[in-house]
Scaffold this active site. Structure first.
Site, PDB file in Angstrom:
ATOM      1  N   PRO A 111      -2.280   9.415  -0.208  1.00  0.00           N
ATOM      2  CG  PRO A 111      -3.773   7.725  -0.803  1.00  0.00           C
ATOM      3  CD  PRO A 111      -3.245   9.052  -1.249  1.00  0.00           C
ATOM      4  N   GLY A 113       1.478   4.296   1.109  1.00  0.00           N
ATOM      5  CA  GLY A 113       1.461   2.834   0.962  1.00  0.00           C
ATOM      6  C   GLY A 113       0.396   2.258   0.054  1.00  0.00           C
ATOM      7  N   GLY A 115       0.826   2.464  -3.549  1.00  0.00           N
ATOM      8  CA  GLY A 115       1.375   2.284  -4.892  1.00  0.00           C
ATOM      9  C   GLY A 115       1.577   3.584  -5.652  1.00  0.00           C
ATOM     10  CG  LEU A 116      -0.866   6.641  -5.630  1.00  0.00           C
ATOM     11  CD1 LEU A 116      -1.871   7.658  -5.112  1.00  0.00           C
ATOM     12  CD2 LEU A 116      -0.984   6.520  -7.154  1.00  0.00           C
ATOM     13  N   GLY A 117       3.880   5.751  -4.738  1.00  0.00           N
ATOM     14  CA  GLY A 117       5.268   6.163  -4.509  1.00  0.00           C
ATOM     15  C   GLY A 117       5.416   7.103  -3.324  1.00  0.00           C
ATOM     16  CB  SER A 118       3.543   7.469  -0.127  1.00  0.00           C
ATOM     17  OG  SER A 118       3.695   6.123   0.273  1.00  0.00           O
ATOM     18  CB  SER A 119       8.400   5.300   0.713  1.00  0.00           C
ATOM     19  OG  SER A 119       8.652   4.589  -0.481  1.00  0.00           O
ATOM     20  CB  ALA A 120       9.704   7.404  -4.076  1.00  0.00           C
ATOM     21  CG  ASP A 162       8.398   3.886  -6.906  1.00  0.00           C
ATOM     22  OD1 ASP A 162       8.256   3.533  -8.079  1.00  0.00           O
ATOM     23  OD2 ASP A 162       7.870   3.284  -5.941  1.00  0.00           O
TER      24      ASP A 162
HETATM   25  C1  MEV Z   1       7.068   0.003  -7.608  1.00  0.00           C
HETATM   26  O1  MEV Z   1       6.447   1.260  -7.797  1.00  0.00           O
HETATM   27  C2  MEV Z   1       7.654  -0.485  -8.900  1.00  0.00           C
HETATM   28  C3  MEV Z   1       8.313  -1.845  -8.830  1.00  0.00           C
HETATM   29  O2  MEV Z   1       8.746  -2.145 -10.160  1.00  0.00           O
HETATM   30  C4  MEV Z   1       9.487  -1.871  -7.873  1.00  0.00           C
HETATM   31  C5  MEV Z   1      10.690  -1.073  -8.379  1.00  0.00           C
HETATM   32  O3  MEV Z   1      10.797  -0.769  -9.554  1.00  0.00           O
HETATM   33  O4  MEV Z   1      11.537  -0.747  -7.516  1.00  0.00           O
HETATM   34  C6  MEV Z   1       7.330  -2.931  -8.406  1.00  0.00           C
END
Ligand code: MEV
Length: 323
Positions: A111, A113, A115-120, A162
């Protein structure tokens, strides 16, 4: 042999660009300040394929990007302000391409947005697909430069962790630079990831931490350094399969992330549920403010038990095992 009828859909092109998603076991936020972080590439990620223009008249049309599994996301490279369109433009421009006439189809298995790095993962899959399609050699430094341009659109001043992990996969120690140290496991790493709440903007979370650090430098600089120290203890624990120690360090890291102001009630609740269900350690993962938690399980039955418990409060639960 039958020829395709005029109404049949165009054949799906093979995927040209693949990426992993990521989960941070230790060290988020502190990594922005130059501390190490411990990250895991999750095989569920994204794949991108590219179709040429169906008609020569379309060869000067803007590049289209379609992600059906992200609520049928559809953008084109001339769109003025949609963040995904800006990121696509940043990638095309960093690769020296116009993208005219191309349609990029992305199959996303995670999914967006949370926190699993979807945009990256999106940036890595798009960059790899476009580079392969145009025969552009892509070493890690080029991939990093191009993906960083896209990630800046979403996250302001990210550390780069990410997209580095989305590109490398596996288990890595990361330092801003980027310096990636792949780590090998002596025995399988059993994780449970729960999506506890809608994600928050990484950009806002990172600037919120920065503001808090500026208000309380005497208290928070040592906390950031302590997070860096626990990452290195965690790396040693992981390499020797000392899961009890790694779990304890994850618990401590969650407490320190609370001190940085990035946890929320749903994240804390999911963390406590995972621990009560037998997790060796559990913490929020990623930028916080919402999104995911990650829990460490002793073995597959425990992993299953923790996942069942998390299903009571999480919309989605993943159970990756890394070997
Ligand atoms: C985000 O996945 C990790 C953070 O440390 C941001 C970053 O490292 O760019 C919160």
């Amino acid at each position: 042999m039958t020829s395709p009828s005029a109404s049949s859909p165009p054949p799906l092109s093979p995927p040209l660009g693949l990426s992993s998603s990521k989960v941070l076991l230790l060290g988020e936020h502190a990594v922005v300040y130059g501390q190490p972080a411990l990250a895991v590439g999750i095989p569920q990620g994204l794949s991108a394929s590219i179709s040429p223009p169906a008609d020569p008249l379309l060869s000067s049309a803007p590049c289209r990007l379609l992600v059906p599994t992200w609520s049928n996301l559809s953008v084109h490279s001339d769109q003025p302000d949609a963040p995904v369109a800006l990121a696509l433009r940043a990638i095309l421009s960093a690769l020296g391409l116009s993208g005219h006439g191309l349609t990029i189809h992305v199959d996303a298995q995670i999914p967006p947005g949370v926190g699993l790095g979807s945009s990256a993962s999106l940036a890595v899959a798009l960059t790899r697909a476009l580079a392969t399609y145009h025969n552009i050699p892509l070493d890690f430094a080029t991939l990093d430069r191009v993906c960083m341009a896209a990630e800046r659109v979403f996250h302001g001043a990210p550390s780069g962790i990410d997209h580095s992990v989305a590109a490398s996969g596996g288990v890595v120690r990361f330092l801003k630079g980027p310096i990636l140290e792949p780590l090998s496991l002596a025995s399988p790493l059993h994780l449970v990831i729960g999506v506890a709440a809608p994600g928050a903007s990484t950009h806002l979370m990172v600037s919120g931490v920065r503001a808090r650090v500026e208000r309380q430098p005497k208290i928070l600089h040592p906390i950031i350094q302590t997070i860096g120290s626990l990452v290195d203890l965690g790396v040693a624990a992981l390499q020797t399969s000392n899961w009890t120690t790694l779990g304890e360090l994850m618990d401590i890291n969650h407490g320190l992330l609370c001190a940085l102001g990035v946890s929320t009630a749903p994240l804390d609740q999911a963390v406590y549920i995972a621990r009560a269900a037998g997790a060796l350690g559990a913490k929020l993962t990623g930028a916080g403010g919402g999104g995911c938690i990650v829990a460490l399980a002793q073995d597959p039955p425990s992993q299953h038990h923790i996942a069942t418990a998390l299903h009571t409060v999480c919309n989605e639960v993943l159970c990756p095992t890394l070997t």
